[in-house]
Design an enzyme around this catalytic site. Structure first.
Site, mmCIF file in Angstrom:
data_model
loop_
_atom_site.group_PDB
_atom_site.id
_atom_site.type_symbol
_atom_site.label_atom_id
_atom_site.label_comp_id
_atom_site.label_asym_id
_atom_site.label_seq_id
_atom_site.Cartn_x
_atom_site.Cartn_y
_atom_site.Cartn_z
ATOM 1 N N ARG A 66 0.817 -1.213 0.000
ATOM 2 C CA ARG A 66 0.000 0.000 0.000
ATOM 3 C C ARG A 66 0.852 1.264 0.000
ATOM 4 O O ARG A 66 0.368 2.361 -0.256
ATOM 5 C CB ARG A 66 -0.952 -0.017 1.200
ATOM 6 N N TYR A 117 -17.598 17.893 -12.423
ATOM 7 C CA TYR A 117 -17.883 16.474 -12.618
ATOM 8 C C TYR A 117 -18.921 16.029 -11.580
ATOM 9 O O TYR A 117 -18.821 16.337 -10.395
ATOM 10 C CB TYR A 117 -16.589 15.658 -12.468
ATOM 11 N N ASP A 188 -9.222 20.209 -11.639
ATOM 12 C CA ASP A 188 -9.441 18.904 -12.253
ATOM 13 C C ASP A 188 -9.112 19.076 -13.740
ATOM 14 O O ASP A 188 -9.840 19.738 -14.468
ATOM 15 C CB ASP A 188 -10.896 18.463 -12.035
ATOM 16 N N LYS A 213 -9.699 8.493 -18.273
ATOM 17 C CA LYS A 213 -10.138 9.141 -19.510
ATOM 18 C C LYS A 213 -8.972 9.260 -20.500
ATOM 19 O O LYS A 213 -8.479 8.262 -20.953
ATOM 20 C CB LYS A 213 -10.765 10.495 -19.167
HETATM 21 C C1 LIG Z 1 -14.557 10.685 -14.834
HETATM 22 C C2 LIG Z 1 -14.172 11.921 -14.148
HETATM 23 C C3 LIG Z 1 -13.820 11.916 -12.792
HETATM 24 C C4 LIG Z 1 -13.907 10.657 -11.937
HETATM 25 O O1 LIG Z 1 -12.945 9.728 -12.338
HETATM 26 P P1 LIG Z 1 -13.151 8.118 -12.225
HETATM 27 O O2 LIG Z 1 -11.869 7.624 -12.779
HETATM 28 O O3 LIG Z 1 -14.358 7.784 -13.034
HETATM 29 O O4 LIG Z 1 -13.344 7.803 -10.801
HETATM 30 C C5 LIG Z 1 -13.401 13.110 -12.218
HETATM 31 N N1 LIG Z 1 -13.365 14.257 -12.928
HETATM 32 C C6 LIG Z 1 -13.708 14.302 -14.236
HETATM 33 C C7 LIG Z 1 -13.657 15.602 -14.962
HETATM 34 C C8 LIG Z 1 -14.131 13.145 -14.883
HETATM 35 O O5 LIG Z 1 -14.487 13.200 -16.173
#
Ligand SMILES: *Cc1c(COP(=O)(O)O)cnc(C)c1O
Length: 376
Positions: A66, A117, A188, A213
């Site tokens: 971890r 998000y 983000d 993504k």
């Molecule tokens: C998908 C997404 C998240 C969350 O990420 P996961 O990998 O699905 O947990 C956070 N911020 C944005 C802008 C996203 O598109």
């Protein structure tokens, strides 16, 4: 901020050393290919191997699965070099979001975009409902209102572009106001990727990613990351990830995400070129009422002239475009966002978010146009 996070105002400083695995002269596309590789030695593989380990022989830095893993480290070095800071990888984007929001002290205020998000907004709502913190959701395009909201904030969360409204925030102005108020600023950067925007260069404190993504890019991995130049914040976040939350990634996931990252520049370039061309063509189609595009990146939102039903029909009529949530993969996907009950009512009912992939743009257009023609 909680007791064990550093005192405000945030100690934003340049990194004391160059990000590991990179050279300052390299352009981002070279960094994407080269950072986080083992040393050049005879018979050494070019890539960091997949190291499956829960337990290490005692006496070193790792000790237990971890606390660290060489395969995560390779990914962290590569993404850290691209964003210009130190990176910590997480089990998912949402795990990264949760770990950052966990820094906020009891009753402190978080400012966030109303169109952030969905999972971030849901999480803020849950924390607020349980009396953990206070949230002020803002329209990020209204800079004066965001600046005013920063005044008594502990943390300012930004997304730019927002999802799926594709609004752009004035990160620099908001960052200054937030720091004057002693608040941390988080961006983000999932939609823009470090190739189109490096928020740490605008002196924000943390960058968050859903590596699920664009970074991983092939719709087969869930992973997240936080990047910062602030060593104290890094240590606090690592402690929370490793000791308190256990929000660490899987080894295979880290390896796949790094493999994806190696072609990030090519994929983003192609997705963006396709998106720009589709924006031109979509704007002229009578079934499309509005096209939203911030001018960069591979995400486009269209509002169908005939509303929700037409939007649902569109997402079920195509052969190439896949009806799916998520985004940033090599393949083109789209969805009507309001099909989710949690989507804010300020997002138009007939809005379809397109994640433009790297296929041939004429094939993408023919498929979309045929479905759109059917609606008129
Ligand atoms: C998908 C997404 C998240 C969350 O990420 P996961 O990998 O699905 O947990 C956070 N911020 C944005 C802008 C996203 O598109």
């Amino acid at each position: 901020m909680s007791e064990d996070s550093p005192a405000s105002p945030p100690p934003v400083s340049a990194p004391t050393s160059e990000p590991v695995g990179s050279t300052p002269k390299w352009k981002p596309s070279t960094v994407a290919v080269k950072a986080g590789r083992p040393e050049h030695r005879p018979d050494q593989p070019l890539n960091e191997p997949i190291v499956m380990a829960s337990t290490y022989v005692a006496g070193g830095d790792l000790e237990y699965g971890r606390y660290g893993n060489p395969t995560w480290t390779a990914f962290e070095e590569a993404l850290g070099a691209l964003e210009g800071g130190r990176c910590l990888s997480f089990a998912s984007g949402l795990a990264a979001v949760a770990t950052v929001l966990d820094l906020v002290g009891r009753d402190a205020k978080v400012v966030a975009p109303r169109h952030a998000y969905n999972g971030t907004v849901l999480q803020l709502g849950d924390l607020e409902a349980r009396g953990r913190l206070q949230t002020e959701l803002v329209d990020v395009t209204d800079t004066a209102a965001v600046v005013a909201a920063c005044e008594d904030a502990a943390l300012v969360w930004l997304e730019s572009p927002t999802n799926p409204a594709l609004e752009i925030a004035d990160i620099e102005t908001i960052r200054k106001a937030a720091h004057e108020a002693g608040a941390y600023v988080v961006v983000d950067n999932t939609f823009a990727t470090p190739l189109l925007q490096t928020p740490l260069d605008l002196d924000v404190d943390m960058v968050v990613h859903s590596a699920t993504k664009y970074l991983a890019g092939h719709s087969d991995v869930l992973m997240g990351a936080v990047v910062t130049r602030d060593e104290d914040l890094y240590a606090v976040l690592k402690g929370r990830r490793d000791d308190l939350l256990g929000a660490v990634p899987g080894t295979l996931e880290a390896w796949l995400a790094l493999r994806g990252l190696r072609t990030l520049h090519l994929r983003v370039e192609r997705a963006q070129a396709n998106a720009q061309e589709l924006v031109r063509r979509l704007s002229e189609h009578p079934a499309v009422g509005e096209v939203r595009y911030p001018g960069f990146g591979g995400i486009v939102s269209v509002v169908l002239a005939q509303g929700a039903l037409a939007a649902d029909l569109l997402t079920h009529k195509t052969k190439l475009w896949v009806h799916a949530t998520s985004l940033g993969g090599v393949e083109s996907t789209f969805e009507r966002r309001r099909r989710w009950k949690s989507e804010p009512a300020t997002i138009p009912d007939g809005l379809v978010r397109l994640s433009v992939g790297i296929e041939d743009v004429d094939d993408l257009w023919d498929d979309l146009r045929t479905a759109l023609d059917d609606l008129t």
